[in-house]
Design an enzyme around this catalytic site. Structure first.
Site, mmCIF file in Angstrom:
data_model
loop_
_atom_site.group_PDB
_atom_site.id
_atom_site.type_symbol
_atom_site.label_atom_id
_atom_site.label_comp_id
_atom_site.label_asym_id
_atom_site.label_seq_id
_atom_site.Cartn_x
_atom_site.Cartn_y
_atom_site.Cartn_z
ATOM 1 N N HIS A 1 0.835 -1.207 0.000
ATOM 2 C CA HIS A 1 0.000 0.000 0.000
ATOM 3 C C HIS A 1 0.873 1.262 0.000
ATOM 4 O O HIS A 1 0.583 2.235 0.700
ATOM 5 C CB HIS A 1 -0.944 0.011 1.209
ATOM 6 N N ASP B 1 -0.875 -5.108 5.934
ATOM 7 C CA ASP B 1 -1.885 -5.939 5.271
ATOM 8 C C ASP B 1 -1.646 -5.979 3.762
ATOM 9 O O ASP B 1 -1.007 -5.092 3.202
ATOM 10 C CB ASP B 1 -3.288 -5.410 5.554
ATOM 11 N N GLU B 2 -2.174 -6.981 3.131
ATOM 12 C CA GLU B 2 -2.226 -7.091 1.670
ATOM 13 C C GLU B 2 -0.886 -6.789 0.996
ATOM 14 O O GLU B 2 -0.832 -6.162 -0.061
ATOM 15 C CB GLU B 2 -3.333 -6.185 1.109
ATOM 16 N N ALA B 3 0.200 -7.262 1.601
ATOM 17 C CA ALA B 3 1.533 -7.071 1.034
ATOM 18 C C ALA B 3 1.813 -8.192 0.034
ATOM 19 O O ALA B 3 2.781 -8.942 0.158
ATOM 20 C CB ALA B 3 2.577 -7.034 2.137
#
Length: 535
Positions: free
Chosen positions: A277, A340-342
């Protein structure tokens, strides 16, 4: 124009007649009749821990004073209350340190308040006074929020209203179930000005929320000035989802937000999401990219495509500078590092990155907070992991979080299919997303944080947080429509004892909030699950 009153003589005769009827037992005396102009003590949100109703109500009049003691912070709470009450009542309501047994009394005391903790309060109402007693100013402030809800909803209006202003008689003794009761606002996907964030802070305070988590960076925008890396804000913050002009907070503006939140007894938790992100940062500085080439700014809504370059030393210079400057601006305990969401970071790189970054947070006097993927590495001592999975998330992923909890990591619960406030209510909701499912009001309320994650000790659960992501939201009206009426239910899950949890009684109390939201100008979704009063 108001109707003329009944002529005085006829009124007197009627009073005499009524008194005679009462004397012979044909009708109950006035004190025995329920006073339908007052809100019962047990009708507030969040539900109080203990309610003992009885006695005459207290009525705010033109002679009412707000009496404060000399303890630190009490006068500020009294002034806040006066600012709420003066426009609608039209009364002077002086805030005074003069002693007295009448009026609205705000007191800090160590006597008989040991069980109240830092945020609890006792509110006692009777004919002569309303007294709120606490061990600390935060408790008084929360007691004031209860007092607001015990008054007619018109008290929230910014112009003079007719009243009367009665508070039901009795005693409320109230303490929170959890110490962390949060709401997150994503100011990265769409930027929200200082005044819009302050408006949301005031709405959170009404329901005893005590933490504001600000999501300050993402692929679409970087929203806080960093002196050592100025292009983060000036370039990385120059756009938003859909290609708007974006924006960022100067350090002075951010400090103003933190001060304002503190005046409402909310602690700000800033988040810089990493290692994923991060496109706004990568676009701002080419050297943060593994190939040394800056990508273009991004205004879409996909996730998982960006990553800081874990192997480059400059990455940790960057992280150190950002955390150092942000920690210096933030008096609160926590700094959220995302995680998150790496998806573009390998597991090995992710673990290595977190091993290097978490000590930097500690170096600058803060404790780590991160999304629950942090538990895939080794959370630092004192860290909080924020669970955002679903009811249907795999048992293995839930067990990873539970194992970290058993090893001392604190857990904040934000299950996306329960309390993500940007999820659509129904398929027809004009705003929001539906990737976690449709989340109606009952679903958002009807779960227990204490036993939600299998294998997680109840003592590890620090509280709850309601995130609001803003891919589809760009105005205060949008925020309010998605937050209300779900936000008060999350606040109740965080504050009220589990024994008070009951949808059938809650939805009635929730429906009664509608008039208050109307008076405050808060937009909200009129869910068919809630018995709203007719408009």
């Amino acid at each position: 124009m108001r109707q003329h009153r009944t002529p005085r003589l006829l009124g007197t005769l009627l009073l005499v007649a009524a008194a005679g009827i009462s004397a012979v037992g044909a009708a109950p005396s006035a004190p025995d009749r329920p006073d339908r102009t007052v809100t019962p003590l047990n009708q507030v949100v969040p539900a109080p821990a203990s309610v003992d109703p009885g006695g005459a109500p207290y009525r705010i009049t033109s002679g009412t004073r707000i009496r404060v003691d000399r303890s630190k912070g009490v006068h500020d709470v009294g002034s806040y209350l006066a600012d709420v009450l003066r426009p609608s009542t039209g009364y002077r309501l002086p805030v005074t340190g003069d002693p007295g047994g009448d009026g609205i009394r705000l007191r800090i005391s160590d006597k008989g308040t040991g069980s109240l903790g830092a945020e609890g309060y006792r509110l006692t109402s009777g004919k002569g006074a309303v007294t709120i007693t606490a061990r600390a100013p935060a408790g008084l402030f929360h007691g004031v929020q209860t007092l607001r809800q015990l008054l007619p909803a018109a008290v929230e209006k910014d112009s003079k209203q007719p009243g009367p202003w009665a508070v039901a008689g009795g005693t409320i003794t109230d303490t929170p179930r959890y110490g962390y009761r949060g709401a997150m606002l994503d100011v990265s996907r769409h930027f929200f000005t200082v005044d819009k964030v302050k408006r949301y802070i005031d709405q959170l305070a009404l329901y005893k929320i005590n933490t504001l988590h600000l999501h300050l960076s993402d692929d679409q925008g970087w929203r806080i000035a960093i002196d050592s890396w100025p292009r983060l804000a000036t370039y990385g913050g120059s756009t938003q989802v859909g290609g708007g002009s974006g924006g960022h907070y100067t350090k002075a503006q951010y400090k103003d937000l933190v001060r304002y939140a503190a005046s409402r007894h909310l602690e700000v938790v800033p988040e810089i999401d990493m290692p994923g992100h991060t496109n706004a940062a990568l676009a701002s500085y080419a050297e943060l990219n593994c190939d040394g080439v800056a990508p273009p700014l991004y205004t879409g809504t996909e996730v998982g495509f960006s990553s800081l370059c874990v192997d480059k030393p400059v990455t940790y210079d960057f992280v150190d500078d950002v955390i150092r400057e942000l920690a210096a601006l933030t008096p609160g305990r926590y700094l959220h590092i995302g995680g998150d969401e790496a998806h573009s970071t390998s597991h090995e790189d992710y673990v290595a990155f977190m091993e290097k970054v978490q000590p930097i947070v500690a170096e600058y006097g803060k404790s780590v907070m991160g999304w629950h993927q942090l538990t895939g590495a080794t959370p630092a001592k004192g860290a909080l992991a924020q669970y955002w999975g679903l009811d249907g998330t795999s048992a293995a992923e839930k067990e990873q979080v539970a194992a970290a909890a058993r090893n001392g990591t604190g857990i904040v619960l934000s299950p996306a299919d329960r309390v993500y406030l940007d999820m659509k209510y129904t398929a027809d909701t004009p705003l929001g997303q539906a990737w976690a499912g449709l989340v109606e009001v009952k679903r958002s309320y009807d779960w227990d944080p204490g036993n939600y994650l299998p294998g997680t000790p109840s003592s590890a659960v620090r509280g709850v947080e309601a995130p609001l992501w803003t891919e589809t939201l760009s105005t205060s009206r949008h925020i309010e429509y998605m937050a209300f009426p779900r936000l008060p239910g999350v606040a109740e899950l965080g504050w009220s004892p589990a024994s008070t949890h009951d949808w059938d009684t809650y939805k009635v109390r929730l429906a009664a909030q509608a008039a208050r939201w109307d008076a405050l100008g808060i937009d909200y979704y009129r869910s068919p699950q809630v018995p709203w009063p007719a408009r």
